[in-house]
Design a protein around this motif. Structure first.
Motif, PDB file in Angstrom:
ATOM      1  N   PHE A 136      -0.586   8.775   5.303  1.00  0.00           N
ATOM      2  CA  PHE A 136       0.715   9.048   4.691  1.00  0.00           C
ATOM      3  C   PHE A 136       0.862   8.262   3.388  1.00  0.00           C
ATOM      4  N   LEU A 137       0.457   6.998   3.397  1.00  0.00           N
ATOM      5  CA  LEU A 137       0.540   6.192   2.180  1.00  0.00           C
ATOM      6  C   LEU A 137      -0.358   6.746   1.081  1.00  0.00           C
ATOM      7  N   LEU A 138      -1.573   7.150   1.450  1.00  0.00           N
ATOM      8  CA  LEU A 138      -2.490   7.710   0.456  1.00  0.00           C
ATOM      9  C   LEU A 138      -1.932   9.004  -0.131  1.00  0.00           C
ATOM     10  N   ALA A 139      -1.408   9.866   0.739  1.00  0.00           N
ATOM     11  CA  ALA A 139      -0.825  11.118   0.246  1.00  0.00           C
ATOM     12  C   ALA A 139       0.444  10.849  -0.549  1.00  0.00           C
ATOM     13  N   TYR A 140       1.224   9.870  -0.122  1.00  0.00           N
ATOM     14  CA  TYR A 140       2.441   9.464  -0.838  1.00  0.00           C
ATOM     15  C   TYR A 140       2.104   9.025  -2.262  1.00  0.00           C
ATOM     16  N   PHE A 335      -1.458  -4.357  -6.222  1.00  0.00           N
ATOM     17  CA  PHE A 335      -2.194  -5.367  -5.455  1.00  0.00           C
ATOM     18  C   PHE A 335      -1.223  -6.295  -4.712  1.00  0.00           C
ATOM     19  N   SER A 336      -0.074  -6.572  -5.308  1.00  0.00           N
ATOM     20  CA  SER A 336       0.923  -7.383  -4.617  1.00  0.00           C
ATOM     21  C   SER A 336       1.416  -6.675  -3.359  1.00  0.00           C
ATOM     22  N   ASP A 337       1.700  -5.388  -3.478  1.00  0.00           N
ATOM     23  CA  ASP A 337       2.181  -4.633  -2.321  1.00  0.00           C
ATOM     24  C   ASP A 337       1.085  -4.491  -1.263  1.00  0.00           C
ATOM     25  N   GLY A 338      -0.145  -4.226  -1.704  1.00  0.00           N
ATOM     26  CA  GLY A 338      -1.248  -4.136  -0.763  1.00  0.00           C
ATOM     27  C   GLY A 338      -1.470  -5.444  -0.022  1.00  0.00           C
ATOM     28  N   LEU A 339      -1.277  -6.542  -0.750  1.00  0.00           N
ATOM     29  CA  LEU A 339      -1.419  -7.860  -0.141  1.00  0.00           C
ATOM     30  C   LEU A 339      -0.383  -8.061   0.965  1.00  0.00           C
ATOM     31  N   ILE A 340       0.848  -7.621   0.708  1.00  0.00           N
ATOM     32  CA  ILE A 340       1.908  -7.760   1.702  1.00  0.00           C
ATOM     33  C   ILE A 340       1.593  -6.911   2.939  1.00  0.00           C
ATOM     34  N   PHE A 341       1.108  -5.688   2.725  1.00  0.00           N
ATOM     35  CA  PHE A 341       0.777  -4.819   3.854  1.00  0.00           C
ATOM     36  C   PHE A 341      -0.327  -5.434   4.706  1.00  0.00           C
ATOM     37  N   MET A 342      -1.317  -6.030   4.074  1.00  0.00           N
ATOM     38  CA  MET A 342      -2.368  -6.685   4.843  1.00  0.00           C
ATOM     39  C   MET A 342      -1.825  -7.919   5.562  1.00  0.00           C
ATOM     40  N   ALA A 470       9.779   8.730 -15.223  1.00  0.00           N
ATOM     41  CA  ALA A 470       9.218   9.259 -13.979  1.00  0.00           C
ATOM     42  C   ALA A 470       7.700   9.258 -14.030  1.00  0.00           C
ATOM     43  N   SER A 471       7.132   9.702 -15.144  1.00  0.00           N
ATOM     44  CA  SER A 471       5.675   9.724 -15.272  1.00  0.00           C
ATOM     45  C   SER A 471       5.105   8.319 -15.356  1.00  0.00           C
ATOM     46  N   ALA A 472       5.832   7.417 -16.007  1.00  0.00           N
ATOM     47  CA  ALA A 472       5.336   6.039 -16.147  1.00  0.00           C
ATOM     48  C   ALA A 472       5.402   5.283 -14.821  1.00  0.00           C
ATOM     49  N   THR A 473       6.551   5.320 -14.159  1.00  0.00           N
ATOM     50  CA  THR A 473       6.679   4.610 -12.894  1.00  0.00           C
ATOM     51  C   THR A 473       5.891   5.289 -11.784  1.00  0.00           C
ATOM     52  N   GLY A 474       5.506   6.550 -11.998  1.00  0.00           N
ATOM     53  CA  GLY A 474       4.639   7.203 -11.023  1.00  0.00           C
ATOM     54  C   GLY A 474       3.322   6.464 -10.863  1.00  0.00           C
ATOM     55  N   GLY A 475       2.827   5.873 -11.959  1.00  0.00           N
ATOM     56  CA  GLY A 475       1.610   5.076 -11.876  1.00  0.00           C
ATOM     57  C   GLY A 475       1.806   3.840 -11.029  1.00  0.00           C
ATOM     58  N   ASN A 476       2.976   3.232 -11.158  1.00  0.00           N
ATOM     59  CA  ASN A 476       3.290   2.067 -10.338  1.00  0.00           C
ATOM     60  C   ASN A 476       3.336   2.451  -8.862  1.00  0.00           C
ATOM     61  N   TRP A 478       1.880   5.029  -7.499  1.00  0.00           N
ATOM     62  CA  TRP A 478       0.537   5.404  -7.052  1.00  0.00           C
ATOM     63  C   TRP A 478      -0.270   4.166  -6.677  1.00  0.00           C
ATOM     64  N   ALA A 479      -0.233   3.151  -7.524  1.00  0.00           N
ATOM     65  CA  ALA A 479      -1.011   1.938  -7.247  1.00  0.00           C
ATOM     66  C   ALA A 479      -0.530   1.252  -5.981  1.00  0.00           C
ATOM     67  N   ARG A 480       0.791   1.132  -5.807  1.00  0.00           N
ATOM     68  CA  ARG A 480       1.329   0.457  -4.631  1.00  0.00           C
ATOM     69  C   ARG A 480       0.965   1.205  -3.348  1.00  0.00           C
TER      70      ARG A 480
END
Length: 638
Positions: A136-140, A335-342, A470-476, A478-480
Motif C-alpha cells: 500500500f505504501l509503495l502504491a501510495y 529517509f526521515s520518514d523511513g527511519l521512523i517506520f523502521m 502539487a507536482s513539487a510536493t508529490g516528490g516529497n 513519493w520519497a516518504r
C-alpha cells in the motif's frame, strides 16, 4: 486628460485603444491554431512557441472574432477565486481537507492492527501479512505522483472526489476479501488511487498567497493532519485488535472514508484558479462580454493526446529528478520518514520482551510520538512569526523568502539522533534496566524532529513552486511513502538478525547523516535553488508581475494550451451597458499580495502590453498599498 492618457500609453509602448469598443472587439487578441488557412498551423505555432522571445506579440484573428483571455487580476475576478473566499470559508475547507488527509493516512497504519487475525485466518506468517502494509505504501508513493498533475489540469475538487471514491471501493474489497491475495491486490489498487498530500497541500496554495501571514499556518495545519493521521492508527488499533475481528480494521477505514467523502462533496467547492477562471468567464459571456477562461481555450484548440497525457503524468517525476530543491528536500524527508517506520517496528520486540506490555499497553508506546507531534506543531508558531517579520524587514532578500523557512529545523533536527541515542541506551542496551518512561521520552523527541523535517521541507517547496505545488510536493510524498514501503518489511529481519541494540545504533548513525544534511541544505539552499530551473522561472515571473503575481509559466511542457498565445483582459474596471456579474470595483484583497495558483492548462498564454487607463501610482509590494484604478465608463471618450 485624454492627452495625458495617450502620452502614458506611448511611454509604456502600449497600443492605442478606444475603450468604448472593448466589449465588442477587444484590442488584445488571442492567437489560436488553424485560423489563417495553414493546415499545419498548430505545428507551426508550437515551433514559434519554442523560438519566440518571452512576451512577444503574435496577433491573429480567431474564427469567431477577437477574444479576451480572463486573468485573475481582471476586475472582480479575484473575488471568484480561492484567494477571495472569506476567512471562515477557507478554514472550513481546510478542516475538511484535514479529515481527508487523516483518512488517507489511517488507511496506511490501521492495517497493521489486523495482521495477527489475518495471519490466523489465512494461515500465513506475520511477516507475510506485513506486505499488505508495504505494498500500500509503495502504491501510495506512485499514486500521489499520478494524481498531482491532474489536479493542476482539471481542478482539486473532482480529483479528490474520484480518488476517495476509488480508495473506498477498494477498501470495501479488502475488507471482504476471501483470500490474502485479494487483500494484496485491493491494497495495491487502493494505494494507486490515493491522491495523498500532494493534492491536499496544494489547496493551501489555492487559498493563500505566499506572503499572507496565514499561509504558513495553513500549511502547518495540513502537515499536522498528515503526520497525526499516521499515528492515530496504532493508538486506536490496539483496542480493535484486542476486542474486534481483524476485518473491522478494514471496515473502519472505508466507513470513515465514505463519511469524509460525503462532507467534501457537500461543503468543499473548487479551489483551483484555472477552473474558477473558466467558470467566471462563462458568467461574463452570459452578460455579453467576449471573454474565455484558459481551460476553455485549451480544451477547444488543443485536444489532449497520448503525448500530452504522458508528459503531464511525468511532470512530478521530472520535478523530482531535474529540480535539485525537490530532489534533496524529498530525500531528506523520505529517509526521515523511513527511519521512523523502521524505528516503530522495534516496539513489539522491546516493549513486549523487556517490560511485558500486552496488546492494549502497546498502544501507549505510540502516545509519546503523538505528544511530540503536538509539541512540534505549537513550536512552529513563534518560528513562523519570526519568519514573517524577517520577510517584511528584508523584502528583497532571497534567503529571508526561502531558506529562512528552514531556520527552526536547525534546532529541531538534532532531536532525531538524540532521541535514537537515548532510546538505545534506555531500551535496548543489554544488561541495563531502566524504567520504560525513558524510552518514551526518547520517542517524543523523535516525533518532534520528524514533524519539523516534514513541515520545513513542505513549507520551502510550497513557497518555491506555488501554483505547481502539487507536482513539487508529490516528490516529497513519493520519497516518504516509497522509502517507508521498502524499509518497513526489512525492519523486522534487521532487528531479528542484528538485535535491538545494534539495529538502533545503526538507525542513530543514519540520523546523524540526515542532521548534517539539514545544515548543508540551509547553507547551500540558494545554490540548489538557483540550479532548479523551474523554481527560478517562477521566481523570475514573480519579479516581472505586479504584486508578485504568477499567472503561468510558458516554459512548462505538457500544457494542453502550449501552442496558444494570448493576452489577458486589462485589469482596470470597465463598465459597459451590460455589466458583468463578476465585475466589481475591487481589484484585490485588502491584505497581503495575491498570486493566483494557475495551472498548466493555461500556462502558455503570453502577456502582451495591455491598454492603458489613467491609474494611480502602483507599488509592487504589498498589494494592500496598491491604489485601485480609476473607473472609466465605456461611453467616455479618450
Amino acid at each position: 486628460m485624454p492627452t495625458n492618457k495617450a502620452t502614458n500609453r506611448e511611454a509604456r509602448g502600449d497600443p492605442a485603444v478606444d475603450l468604448s469598443t472593448l466589449h465588442r472587439a477587444p484590442a488584445n487578441i488571442i492567437v489560436t491554431p488553424g485560423q489563417d488557412g495553414n493546415k499545419n498551423n498548430e505545428h507551426r505555432d508550437e515551433i514559434a512557441f519554442d523560438t519566440a522571445p518571452f512576451g512577444a506579440q503574435q496577433p491573429s484573428l480567431t474564427e469567431d472574432g477577437l477574444r479576451h483571455q480572463l486573468k485573475a487580476t481582471d476586475p472582480g475576478v479575484m473575488e471568484q477565486l480561492g484567494f477571495g473566499f472569506s476567512f471562515k470559508k477557507k478554514w472550513r475547507i481546510l478542516c475538511i481537507i484535514f479529515l481527508i488527509q487523516v483518512s488517507m493516512n489511517l488507511n496506511t497504519t490501521l492495517y497493521s492492527s489486523g495482521m495477527a487475525g489475518m495471519s490466523e485466518e489465512f494461515h500465513i506468517s506475520t511477516q507475510t501479512a506485513t506486505w499488505g502494509a508495504a505494498v500500500f505504501l509503495l502504491a501510495y508513493a506512485f499514486g500521489c505522483e499520478f494524481w498531482a498533475p491532474w489536479s493542476e489540469e482539471y481542478g482539486r475538487k473532482w480529483v479528490l472526489r474520484l480518488s476517495m471514491l476509488l480508495v473506498n471501493l477498494f477498501g470495501i474489497w479488502a475488507a471482504f476479501a476471501p483470500t490474502f491475495n485479494q487483500v494484496i491486490v485491493a491494497r495495491i489498487l487502493g494505494g494507486l488511487s490515493t491522491a495523498g498530500g500532494s493534492v491536499t497541500l496544494a489547496v493551501v496554495a489555492d487559498l493563500f498567497d505566499h506572503d499572507d501571514p496565514w499561509y504558513q499556518k495553513a500549511t502547518l495545519f495540513i502537515v499536522a493532519s498528515s503526520v497525526g493521521g499516521s499515528i492515530i492508527g496504532p493508538i486506536i488499533g490496539a483496542p480493535m485488535e484486542e476486542y474486534l475481528h481483524w476485518r473491522w480494521c478494514m471496515h473502519v477505514q472505508y466507513i470513515f472514508g465514505i463519511f469524509v467523502l460525503g462532507i467534501h462533496w457537500v461543503f468543499v467547492p473548487e479551489t483551483r484558479a484555472t477552473v474558477l477562471l473558466d467558470k467566471a468567464a462563462k458568467k461574463m459571456r452570459s452578460a455579453g462580454m467576449n471573454v474565455y477562461g484558459p481551460g476553455e481555450l485549451a480544451a477547444e484548440y488543443k485536444k489532449l493526446d497520448w503525448h500530452d497525457l504522458c508528459t503531464i503524468w511525468a511532470r512530478p517525476f521530472k520535478f523530482f529528478v531535474t529540480e535539485p530543491i525537490v530532489l534533496v528536500l524529498s530525500l531528506l524527508s523520505g529517509f526521515s520518514d523511513g527511519l521512523i517506520f523502521m524505528f516503530v517496528q522495534s516496539f513489539p520486540f522491546i516493549y513486549r520482551q523487556r517490560w511485558q506490555f500486552n496488546t492494549l499497553q502497546m498502544s501507549s508506546a505510540f502516545v509519546p510520538l503523538f505528544i511530540g507531534y503536538v509539541i512540534a506543531y505549537f513550536s512552529f508558531f513563534p518560528a513562523i512569526k519570526r519568519n514573517i517579520r524577517e520577510r517584511k524587514e528584508k523584502p528583497n532578500c532571497e534567503r529571508a523568502q526561502y531558506e529562512a523557512r528552514l531556520w527552526w529545523l536547525l534546532y529541531t533536527a538534532p532531536l532525531l539522533p538524540l532521541g535514537l541515542l537515548i532510546f538505545a541506551l534506555t531500551a535496548t542496551m543489554p544488561g541495563v534496566t531502566v524504567h520504560w518512561i525513558g524510552s518514551m521520552v526518547a520517542t517524543c523527541l523523535i516525533g518532534i524532529a520528524n514533524f519539523a523535517i516534514y513541515m520545513a521541507t513542505i513549507d520551502y517547496m510550497l513557497r518555491a513552486y506555488g501554483p505547481y505545488a502539487a507536482s513539487a510536493t508529490g516528490g516529497n510524498g513519493w520519497a516518504r511513502d516509497f522509502l517507508a514501503g521498502v524499509l518497513t518489511p526489512a525492519a523486522v529481519p534487521m532487528y531479528d538478525n542484528l538485535g535491538a541494540f545494534p539495529a538502533t545504533w545503526l538507525l542513530f548513525g543514519i540520523a546523524v547523516l540526515l542532521t548534517i544534511a539539514v545544515y548543508f541544505i540551509y547553507r547551500c539552499g540558494a545554490y540548489l535553488r538557483h540550479r532548479s530551473n523551474f523554481a527560478q522561472s517562477l521566481a523570475a515571473e514573480e519579479s516581472r508581475n505586479e504584486g508578485g503575481l504568477v499567472n503561468f509559466l510558458p516554459s512548462l511542457p505538457g500544457s494542453r494550451a502550449v501552442s496558444i498565445r494570448g493576452t489577458p483582459l486589462h485589469s482596470p474596471v470597465i463598465r459597459s451597458p451590460v455589466q458583468s456579474p463578476c465585475a466589481t470595483p475591487a481589484v484585490s484583497r485588502p491584505s497581503s499580495p495575491v498570486r493566483p495558483a494557475l495551472g498548466s492548462r493555461g500556462i502558455s498564454w503570453s502577456s502582451f502590453p495591455a491598454p492603458s487607463l489613467q491609474m494611480s501610482q502602483m507599488n509592487p509590494r504589498p498589494r494592500s498599498q496598491v491604489a485601485p484604478p480609476t473607473v472609466s465608463p465605456l461611453g467616455s471618450s479618450n
